[in-house]
Scaffold this motif. Structure first.
Motif, short mmCIF file in Angstrom:
data_model
loop_
_atom_site.label_atom_id
_atom_site.label_comp_id
_atom_site.label_asym_id
_atom_site.label_seq_id
_atom_site.Cartn_x
_atom_site.Cartn_y
_atom_site.Cartn_z
N LEU A 139 30.66 40.40 40.99
CA LEU A 139 30.50 41.78 41.42
C LEU A 139 31.68 42.64 40.95
O LEU A 139 32.79 42.14 40.76
N PRO A 140 31.45 43.94 40.79
CA PRO A 140 32.53 44.82 40.34
C PRO A 140 33.67 44.87 41.35
O PRO A 140 33.49 44.62 42.54
N ALA A 141 34.85 45.21 40.84
CA ALA A 141 36.01 45.36 41.71
C ALA A 141 35.81 46.51 42.69
O ALA A 141 35.11 47.48 42.40
N VAL A 142 36.42 46.37 43.85
CA VAL A 142 36.47 47.44 44.83
C VAL A 142 37.77 48.21 44.60
O VAL A 142 38.83 47.59 44.44
N PRO A 143 37.75 49.53 44.56
CA PRO A 143 38.98 50.29 44.28
C PRO A 143 40.10 49.90 45.24
O PRO A 143 39.92 49.84 46.45
N LEU A 144 41.27 49.63 44.67
CA LEU A 144 42.43 49.32 45.50
C LEU A 144 42.92 50.60 46.18
O LEU A 144 42.98 51.66 45.55
N PRO A 145 43.29 50.52 47.45
CA PRO A 145 43.78 51.72 48.14
C PRO A 145 45.16 52.12 47.63
O PRO A 145 45.90 51.30 47.07
N ALA A 146 45.51 53.38 47.81
CA ALA A 146 46.83 53.86 47.38
C ALA A 146 47.94 53.16 48.13
O ALA A 146 49.04 52.96 47.61
N HIS A 147 47.68 52.78 49.36
CA HIS A 147 48.66 52.06 50.18
C HIS A 147 48.05 50.69 50.49
O HIS A 147 47.17 50.56 51.32
N LEU A 148 48.56 49.69 49.78
CA LEU A 148 47.90 48.40 49.68
C LEU A 148 48.63 47.32 50.46
O LEU A 148 49.85 47.22 50.40
N VAL A 149 47.85 46.51 51.18
CA VAL A 149 48.34 45.28 51.82
C VAL A 149 47.65 44.12 51.12
O VAL A 149 46.43 44.01 51.18
N ALA A 150 48.42 43.27 50.45
CA ALA A 150 47.81 42.19 49.68
C ALA A 150 48.65 40.92 49.80
O ALA A 150 49.40 40.57 48.89
N PRO A 151 48.55 40.21 50.93
CA PRO A 151 49.34 38.99 51.09
C PRO A 151 48.99 37.95 50.03
O PRO A 151 47.85 37.85 49.58
N TYR A 152 50.01 37.18 49.66
CA TYR A 152 49.78 36.07 48.75
C TYR A 152 49.07 34.94 49.49
O TYR A 152 49.29 34.72 50.67
N VAL A 153 48.22 34.24 48.74
CA VAL A 153 47.60 33.03 49.26
C VAL A 153 47.65 31.98 48.16
O VAL A 153 47.32 32.25 47.00
N ASP A 154 48.14 30.81 48.50
CA ASP A 154 48.17 29.68 47.57
C ASP A 154 46.75 29.14 47.47
O ASP A 154 46.19 28.61 48.44
N VAL A 155 46.15 29.28 46.29
CA VAL A 155 44.74 28.88 46.15
C VAL A 155 44.54 27.39 46.37
O VAL A 155 43.42 26.96 46.67
N THR A 156 45.59 26.59 46.23
CA THR A 156 45.46 25.16 46.46
C THR A 156 45.54 24.79 47.92
O THR A 156 45.24 23.64 48.29
N ALA A 157 45.94 25.73 48.79
CA ALA A 157 46.17 25.43 50.20
C ALA A 157 45.06 25.92 51.11
O ALA A 157 45.03 25.58 52.30
N VAL A 158 44.12 26.70 50.56
CA VAL A 158 43.07 27.32 51.37
C VAL A 158 41.72 26.88 50.82
O VAL A 158 41.42 27.15 49.65
N PRO A 159 40.89 26.23 51.62
CA PRO A 159 39.63 25.71 51.09
C PRO A 159 38.60 26.78 50.75
O PRO A 159 37.73 26.55 49.91
N ASP A 160 38.71 27.96 51.39
CA ASP A 160 37.74 29.02 51.13
C ASP A 160 38.46 30.35 51.27
O ASP A 160 38.82 30.77 52.37
N LEU A 161 38.66 31.03 50.15
CA LEU A 161 39.40 32.29 50.15
C LEU A 161 38.70 33.36 50.97
O LEU A 161 39.35 34.13 51.69
#
Length: 380
Positions: free
Chosen positions: A64-86
């Motif tokens: 699916l297409p990207a959703v526009p990122l907000p001007a004031h963004l919260v984007a925590p890091y997630v280790d893709v190897t540590a989370v079974p379902d993002l």
């Protein structure tokens, strides 16, 4: 003027709505996303942690297409190897946007990136594509991140590993087109900060991708995530921006890591983030943004905290209370992006432990930090 709903992420859901409906119709015609009832993802467990899931089948249609990122963004890091379902982690925590860590080469000298450098998880729609779709359908999005400490210390960060600027750019473009993302992040630290040739290659590759994106009318932006002192970037981090300025690479966000100072002092992590970010605005003006207004410089500022006790130990601890004050200040200052390491650590199951991979080391309820950080986006 476009009037957006004031509350929550409703306007972002509307932004993707029409295209998503068309894409979903195509998916339906092809028999769905390739996730059967037996492999559907369960909801969050009673502890608040995301549920496990079976590996989905190959993604049958373009993501699916990207959703526009907000001007004031919260984007925590997630280790893709540590989370079974993002997507389940995004839903359970309330984190709409995620920074996905990390893309790196499987071996030093390679010019191909995989997730965590694992050839079993290549850059492909079948790797995380279905989860990204589900995140986007809820109004969020993802930012792939290259590098990270492990890659930066083993020669497997892409620009450290590969000496061909066009090949590096081609990998960036492949990630952009595969996942239809609108931002790439580069976590550059440790030994990667001393590799001046790789720094130059990376920035030259960014310029090539920017030209490619303009030719194809594809929106894309870039962020650097760099270590910081309480007084701003060290000379090694500043050199990354000086190189970007010299070759004309446009960097939308410089995301300072305000933790792991390792200077033997006790720190107020919220206060030190404020002084570091304030100093960063001057460093941005002296390098990549000499003609920007002060408000525009603050919009370029990103700040990544490490929730709980960081790798150094208890003298570098961000509490939930400290995070609350930090977010209130970031809102008032006009900071563009806030983040933390890492989503899977946002629980209190290991009180007193420093630098744990799967818990914060402080007493807290599940997802307490995420819910504080998400207030940053709701303010604007």
């Amino acid at each position: 003027m476009i009037v957006r709903p004031a509350a929550g992420r409703a306007w972002r859901r509307l932004a993707v709505g029409v295209t998503a409906v068309a894409a979903l119709a195509a998916v339906s015609a092809l028999g769905g996303f390739g996730v059967t009832a037996a492999s559907a993802t369960p909801g969050p467990s009673s502890s608040g942690a995301p549920g496990a899931s079976l590996a989905p089948a190959a993604h049958p249609v373009p993501i699916l297409p990207a959703v526009p990122l907000p001007a004031h963004l919260v984007a925590p890091y997630v280790d893709v190897t540590a989370v079974p379902d993002l997507a389940a982690a995004s839903r359970a925590s309330g984190a709409a946007d995620l920074t996905l860590a990390f893309l790196q080469t499987p071996t030093a000298g390679s010019c191909t990136v995989d997730w965590a450098g694992d050839t079993a998880t290549p850059v492909a729609a079948s790797t995380y594509g279905a989860a990204i779709d589900r995140i986007r359908l809820r109004g969020g999005d993802v930012i792939p991140s290259f590098g990270g400490y492990s890659a930066d210390t083993t020669g497997t960060e892409l620009a450290d590993s590969c000496t061909s600027v066009p090949a590096i750019a081609a990998d960036y473009e492949r990630v952009i087109t595969t996942y239809r993302v609108q931002r790439l992040d580069f976590d550059i630290e440790a030994a990667s900060l001393d590799d001046t040739a790789a720094i130059q290659r990376r920035n030259e590759a960014i310029v090539l991708v920017e030209k490619w994106a303009a030719e194809h009318r594809r929106p894309i932006s870039f962020s650097y995530t760099l270590p910081s002192t309480p007084q701003g970037l060290a000379p090694s981090g500043l050199a990354v921006l000086q190189s970007a300025a010299a070759v004309g690479a446009r960097i939308a966000t410089v995301n300072i890591m305000t933790f792991d100072y390792y200077d033997g002092a006790s720190h107020d992590m919220a206060a030190d983030a404020r002084t570091a970010a304030t100093a960063l605005t001057g460093q941005l003006r002296s390098t990549i943004s000499p003609r920007s207004s002060q408000a525009a410089l603050w919009q370029q500022v990103g700040i990544t905290q490490m929730i709980g006790i960081d790798d150094y130990g208890p003298s570098e601890t961000l509490t939930v209370s400290g995070a609350t004050g930090f977010i209130a200040w970031a809102r008032s200052a006009g900071v563009g992006t806030v983040s933390f390491w890492a989503l899977e650590r946002d629980n209190g199951s290991c009180v007193g432990t420093k630098g744990a991979s799967l818990c914060s080391g402080v007493a807290q309820s599940p997802w307490a930090f995420t819910r504080v950080f998400e207030r940053f986006a709701r303010r604007f």
